[in-house]
Design a protein around this motif. Structure first.
Motif, PDB file in Angstrom:
ATOM      1  N   MET A 300       2.874  -6.525   5.351  1.00  0.00           N
ATOM      2  CA  MET A 300       3.276  -7.813   6.501  1.00  0.00           C
ATOM      3  C   MET A 300       3.990  -8.964   5.823  1.00  0.00           C
ATOM      4  O   MET A 300       3.725  -9.276   4.442  1.00  0.00           O
ATOM      5  N   LYS A 301       5.120  -9.157   6.071  1.00  0.00           N
ATOM      6  CA  LYS A 301       5.929 -10.232   5.687  1.00  0.00           C
ATOM      7  C   LYS A 301       5.750 -11.600   6.246  1.00  0.00           C
ATOM      8  O   LYS A 301       4.927 -11.687   7.326  1.00  0.00           O
ATOM      9  N   ALA A 302       6.422 -12.772   5.926  1.00  0.00           N
ATOM     10  CA  ALA A 302       6.209 -14.206   6.414  1.00  0.00           C
ATOM     11  C   ALA A 302       6.100 -14.386   7.889  1.00  0.00           C
ATOM     12  O   ALA A 302       5.440 -14.955   8.466  1.00  0.00           O
ATOM     13  N   LYS A 303       7.150 -13.585   8.561  1.00  0.00           N
ATOM     14  CA  LYS A 303       7.594 -13.567   9.719  1.00  0.00           C
ATOM     15  C   LYS A 303       7.153 -12.577  10.791  1.00  0.00           C
ATOM     16  O   LYS A 303       7.438 -12.418  11.882  1.00  0.00           O
ATOM     17  N   GLY A 304       5.971 -11.837  10.290  1.00  0.00           N
ATOM     18  CA  GLY A 304       5.410 -10.922  11.100  1.00  0.00           C
ATOM     19  C   GLY A 304       5.963  -9.554  11.150  1.00  0.00           C
ATOM     20  O   GLY A 304       5.474  -8.519  11.563  1.00  0.00           O
ATOM     21  N   LYS A 305       7.183  -9.399  10.362  1.00  0.00           N
ATOM     22  CA  LYS A 305       7.570  -8.224  10.057  1.00  0.00           C
ATOM     23  C   LYS A 305       7.049  -7.298   9.194  1.00  0.00           C
ATOM     24  O   LYS A 305       6.179  -7.842   8.220  1.00  0.00           O
ATOM     25  N   ARG A 306       7.352  -6.097   8.986  1.00  0.00           N
ATOM     26  CA  ARG A 306       6.710  -5.468   7.707  1.00  0.00           C
ATOM     27  C   ARG A 306       7.916  -4.699   6.877  1.00  0.00           C
ATOM     28  O   ARG A 306       8.896  -4.304   7.460  1.00  0.00           O
ATOM     29  N   SER A 307       7.691  -4.654   5.711  1.00  0.00           N
ATOM     30  CA  SER A 307       8.501  -4.270   4.586  1.00  0.00           C
ATOM     31  C   SER A 307       8.021  -3.088   3.969  1.00  0.00           C
ATOM     32  O   SER A 307       6.825  -3.239   3.272  1.00  0.00           O
ATOM     33  N   ARG A 308       8.700  -1.929   3.756  1.00  0.00           N
ATOM     34  CA  ARG A 308       7.974  -0.770   3.254  1.00  0.00           C
ATOM     35  C   ARG A 308       8.387  -0.548   1.665  1.00  0.00           C
ATOM     36  O   ARG A 308       9.641  -0.918   1.431  1.00  0.00           O
ATOM     37  N   PHE A 332      -3.292  -6.041  -4.896  1.00  0.00           N
ATOM     38  CA  PHE A 332      -2.885  -6.927  -3.654  1.00  0.00           C
ATOM     39  C   PHE A 332      -2.817  -8.295  -4.154  1.00  0.00           C
ATOM     40  O   PHE A 332      -3.267  -9.259  -3.731  1.00  0.00           O
ATOM     41  N   ALA A 333      -2.258  -8.544  -5.289  1.00  0.00           N
ATOM     42  CA  ALA A 333      -2.186  -9.755  -5.990  1.00  0.00           C
ATOM     43  C   ALA A 333      -0.700 -10.246  -5.981  1.00  0.00           C
ATOM     44  O   ALA A 333       0.240  -9.629  -5.892  1.00  0.00           O
ATOM     45  N   ASP A 334      -0.571 -11.711  -5.347  1.00  0.00           N
ATOM     46  CA  ASP A 334       0.799 -12.469  -5.599  1.00  0.00           C
ATOM     47  C   ASP A 334       1.299 -12.263  -7.116  1.00  0.00           C
ATOM     48  O   ASP A 334       0.778 -12.443  -8.342  1.00  0.00           O
ATOM     49  N   THR A 335       2.405 -11.810  -7.261  1.00  0.00           N
ATOM     50  CA  THR A 335       3.365 -11.681  -8.683  1.00  0.00           C
ATOM     51  C   THR A 335       4.660 -12.585  -8.285  1.00  0.00           C
ATOM     52  O   THR A 335       4.925 -13.023  -7.331  1.00  0.00           O
ATOM     53  N   SER A 336       5.229 -12.641  -9.547  1.00  0.00           N
ATOM     54  CA  SER A 336       6.885 -13.130  -9.402  1.00  0.00           C
ATOM     55  C   SER A 336       7.418 -12.482  -8.476  1.00  0.00           C
ATOM     56  O   SER A 336       8.730 -12.983  -8.142  1.00  0.00           O
ATOM     57  N   VAL A 337       7.467 -11.142  -8.031  1.00  0.00           N
ATOM     58  CA  VAL A 337       8.406 -10.344  -7.210  1.00  0.00           C
ATOM     59  C   VAL A 337       7.648 -10.116  -5.770  1.00  0.00           C
ATOM     60  O   VAL A 337       8.205  -9.533  -4.982  1.00  0.00           O
ATOM     61  N   ARG A 338       6.524 -10.339  -5.566  1.00  0.00           N
ATOM     62  CA  ARG A 338       5.871 -10.118  -4.360  1.00  0.00           C
ATOM     63  C   ARG A 338       4.834 -11.151  -3.972  1.00  0.00           C
ATOM     64  O   ARG A 338       3.974 -11.341  -4.575  1.00  0.00           O
ATOM     65  N   LYS A 339       4.876 -11.710  -2.858  1.00  0.00           N
ATOM     66  CA  LYS A 339       3.798 -12.398  -2.228  1.00  0.00           C
ATOM     67  C   LYS A 339       3.246 -11.754  -1.029  1.00  0.00           C
ATOM     68  O   LYS A 339       3.906 -11.240  -0.057  1.00  0.00           O
ATOM     69  N   HIS A 340       1.781 -11.706  -1.086  1.00  0.00           N
ATOM     70  CA  HIS A 340       0.984 -10.996   0.045  1.00  0.00           C
ATOM     71  C   HIS A 340       0.842 -11.882   1.131  1.00  0.00           C
ATOM     72  O   HIS A 340       0.267 -13.082   0.965  1.00  0.00           O
ATOM     73  N   TYR A 341       0.971 -11.351   2.154  1.00  0.00           N
ATOM     74  CA  TYR A 341       0.557 -12.312   3.465  1.00  0.00           C
ATOM     75  C   TYR A 341      -0.604 -11.603   4.225  1.00  0.00           C
ATOM     76  O   TYR A 341      -0.702 -10.291   4.513  1.00  0.00           O
ATOM     77  N   PRO A 342      -1.513 -12.439   4.882  1.00  0.00           N
ATOM     78  CA  PRO A 342      -2.677 -12.050   5.645  1.00  0.00           C
ATOM     79  C   PRO A 342      -1.952 -11.251   6.747  1.00  0.00           C
ATOM     80  O   PRO A 342      -1.023 -11.591   7.465  1.00  0.00           O
ATOM     81  N   ASN A 352       7.249  15.288  -0.970  1.00  0.00           N
ATOM     82  CA  ASN A 352       8.776  15.684  -1.043  1.00  0.00           C
ATOM     83  C   ASN A 352       9.769  14.888  -0.047  1.00  0.00           C
ATOM     84  O   ASN A 352      10.449  15.497   0.506  1.00  0.00           O
ATOM     85  N   GLY A 353       9.301  13.651   0.008  1.00  0.00           N
ATOM     86  CA  GLY A 353      10.084  12.902   0.959  1.00  0.00           C
ATOM     87  C   GLY A 353       9.513  12.695   2.451  1.00  0.00           C
ATOM     88  O   GLY A 353      10.271  11.979   3.229  1.00  0.00           O
ATOM     89  N   CYS A 354       8.718  13.745   2.539  1.00  0.00           N
ATOM     90  CA  CYS A 354       8.165  13.643   4.069  1.00  0.00           C
ATOM     91  C   CYS A 354       6.923  13.035   4.238  1.00  0.00           C
ATOM     92  O   CYS A 354       5.659  13.285   3.368  1.00  0.00           O
ATOM     93  N   PRO A 355       6.758  12.044   5.263  1.00  0.00           N
ATOM     94  CA  PRO A 355       5.811  11.348   5.432  1.00  0.00           C
ATOM     95  C   PRO A 355       4.639  12.313   5.757  1.00  0.00           C
ATOM     96  O   PRO A 355       4.780  13.374   6.619  1.00  0.00           O
ATOM     97  N   GLN A 356       3.396  11.927   5.227  1.00  0.00           N
ATOM     98  CA  GLN A 356       2.195  12.978   5.731  1.00  0.00           C
ATOM     99  C   GLN A 356       1.225  11.797   6.519  1.00  0.00           C
ATOM    100  O   GLN A 356       1.266  11.183   7.606  1.00  0.00           O
ATOM    101  N   GLU A 357      -0.116  11.647   5.992  1.00  0.00           N
ATOM    102  CA  GLU A 357      -1.060  11.030   6.487  1.00  0.00           C
ATOM    103  C   GLU A 357      -0.768   9.401   6.565  1.00  0.00           C
ATOM    104  O   GLU A 357      -0.238   9.015   5.401  1.00  0.00           O
ATOM    105  N   SER A 358      -1.173   8.741   7.483  1.00  0.00           N
ATOM    106  CA  SER A 358      -1.011   7.308   7.474  1.00  0.00           C
ATOM    107  C   SER A 358      -2.369   6.402   7.832  1.00  0.00           C
ATOM    108  O   SER A 358      -3.237   7.041   8.717  1.00  0.00           O
ATOM    109  N   ALA A 359      -2.574   5.449   7.420  1.00  0.00           N
ATOM    110  CA  ALA A 359      -3.591   4.489   7.759  1.00  0.00           C
ATOM    111  C   ALA A 359      -3.551   3.088   7.893  1.00  0.00           C
ATOM    112  O   ALA A 359      -2.709   2.725   7.048  1.00  0.00           O
ATOM    113  N   ILE A 360      -4.096   2.400   8.629  1.00  0.00           N
ATOM    114  CA  ILE A 360      -3.937   0.894   8.871  1.00  0.00           C
ATOM    115  C   ILE A 360      -5.006   0.350   8.102  1.00  0.00           C
ATOM    116  O   ILE A 360      -6.116   0.745   7.850  1.00  0.00           O
ATOM    117  N   LEU A 361      -4.658  -0.862   7.410  1.00  0.00           N
ATOM    118  CA  LEU A 361      -5.710  -1.558   7.005  1.00  0.00           C
ATOM    119  C   LEU A 361      -5.071  -3.213   7.202  1.00  0.00           C
ATOM    120  O   LEU A 361      -4.009  -3.664   7.450  1.00  0.00           O
TER     121      LEU A 361
END
Length: 386
Positions: A300-308, A332-342, A352-361
């Motif tokens: 989750m990013k600052a403006k509500g969008k998500r970044s993979r 999930f700790a804030d670092t110099s290169v990433r800030k985490h948002y609730p 091999n590049g193909c998405p498999q199972e996924s889960a929400i948290l």
């Protein structure tokens, strides 16, 4: 919280630079130089703006004659220890970029960048010279690609990356990267891991706009040298992450791997920022197969969008009927290169590049933490290409 990188440029480090310059130029007004930089606006400036402010102050307090001024700076750089803070000294190549682009100053500017890059990378400064005279500067990069210093050879690659983070855009190389590939050809078997990583990153940049050209290059280079093969693997990582069939085949990975996942479980469906996301799964193979195993977190990013962001777990060979269980943690700790948002995130297995199972948290901040990152890529990372 770790110290912000820009905080390393302070009264003490500026004072040391001023004292060292004064040793080579007695008329240098060291106290005025430091005061000029540490004015009322200083605390509001981010790292790159601070570096430019320092370069401009050098232009004000050094002699107006560029030849004399750059000689003083080269003498100053020569007397710094080899393990000095390169971040603090980024103002030196920046000075050359700002004040040394006149035709009459070309040779002195090139000599200065060649020398100073061993202390403070000139990868950003050279881009202005590429934009001014691409043909001439790329000829210089070709000379540097065969230099005895790994720092100078690395500059030849890093300085012409089409999509160098925080660097000026090189639109012509995004459109036509062939001049860049001619430099990389000279460095494709370089013995220095520091250079190897830059070559791989440059190839990866090119693969984002010209995937077929990078694949054609990989076909030509592959199998000639173990170092080159490692560079190619790292340089094709974006293509592998995307499941590009030809890239997968080049490195012995099946497009549709006969691999099954089971028991995919997120054991921390709610993660406090500063703690760990924990998940587990079982991997099993129906036939003998080579597998590139990754996972992706959609943050989750600052403006509500998500970044993979993709993370590689391993690359392995599974035999028919073999099973392996994995338990993975993602901090999930804030670092110099990433800030985490609730908010809502997700984690996805990738084979091999193909998405498999996924889960929400979901993540939530604790203790009213409020961390603002400050990052600039000047740490000298000499890790091996993987």
């Amino acid at each position: 919280m770790a110290e912000l990188m820009k905080a390393r440029i302070n009264a003490d480090s500026l004072g040391e630079l001023a004292r060292r310059i004064k040793k080579n130029h007695s008329a240098f007004e060291s106290e005025a130089f430091v005061s000029e930089i540490l004015d009322m606006d200083w605390d509001t400036l981010e790292l790159k703006a601070r570096i430019r402010k320092m370069a401009l102050a050098l232009g004000k307090y050094l002699p107006a004659d560029y030849s004399q001024a750059v000689t003083i700076l080269r003498q100053t750089a020569a007397n710094y220890p080899a393990d000095s803070d390169g971040l603090m000294l980024m103002c030196l190549p920046d000075y050359v970029e700002v004040f040394g682009q006149a035709e009459a100053d070309w040779e002195q500017s090139m000599a200065a960048l060649e020398q100073i890059t061993s202390l403070a990378s000139a990868e950003f400064a050279v881009r202005a010279f590429i934009l001014r005279d691409e043909k001439r500067m790329m000829a210089q990069m070709a000379v540097w690609a065969e230099h005895k210093s790994e720092h100078v050879r690395r500059l030849a690659s890093e300085g012409c990356r089409p999509q160098l983070p925080w660097g000026q855009a090189l639109a012509s190389f995004k459109q036509n990267p062939l001049p860049v590939l001619r430099i990389l050809e000279l460095l494709k078997a370089d013995p220095s891991p520091y250079v190897q990583k830059s070559v791989a990153n440059n190839l990866n940049d090119i693969s984002k706009t010209h995937p077929e050209l990078v694949l054609e290059t990989a076909r030509r280079w592959q199998g000639q040298n173990a170092i080159t093969d490692a560079i190619l693997k790292h340089g094709c990582r974006t293509l592998l992450k995307k499941g590009n069939p030809e890239a997968l085949a080049l490195f012995g990975l099946a497009e549709n791997a006969s691999v099954k996942t089971a028991e995919f479980t997120v054991t921390t469906p709610v993660v406090r920022i500063g703690e760990d996301l924990v998940f587990s799964f079982v991997l099993s193979a129906e036939t003998d197969v080579r597998v590139r195993l990754e996972y992706a977190v959609d943050y989750m990013k600052a403006k509500g969008k998500r970044s993979r962001k993709n993370y590689k777990i391993s690359e392995l060979t599974l035999k028919a009927g073999e099973k392996r269980k994995y338990v993975k943690k993602q901090h999930f700790a804030d670092t110099s290169v990433r800030k985490h948002y609730p908010g809502r995130h997700s984690v996805t297995l990738i084979i091999n590049g193909c998405p498999q199972e996924s889960a929400i948290l979901r993540s939530q901040r604790q203790n009213n933490q409020n961390v603002f990152p400050d990052h600039f890529p000047f740490t000298r990372d000499r890790s091996k290409v993987v």
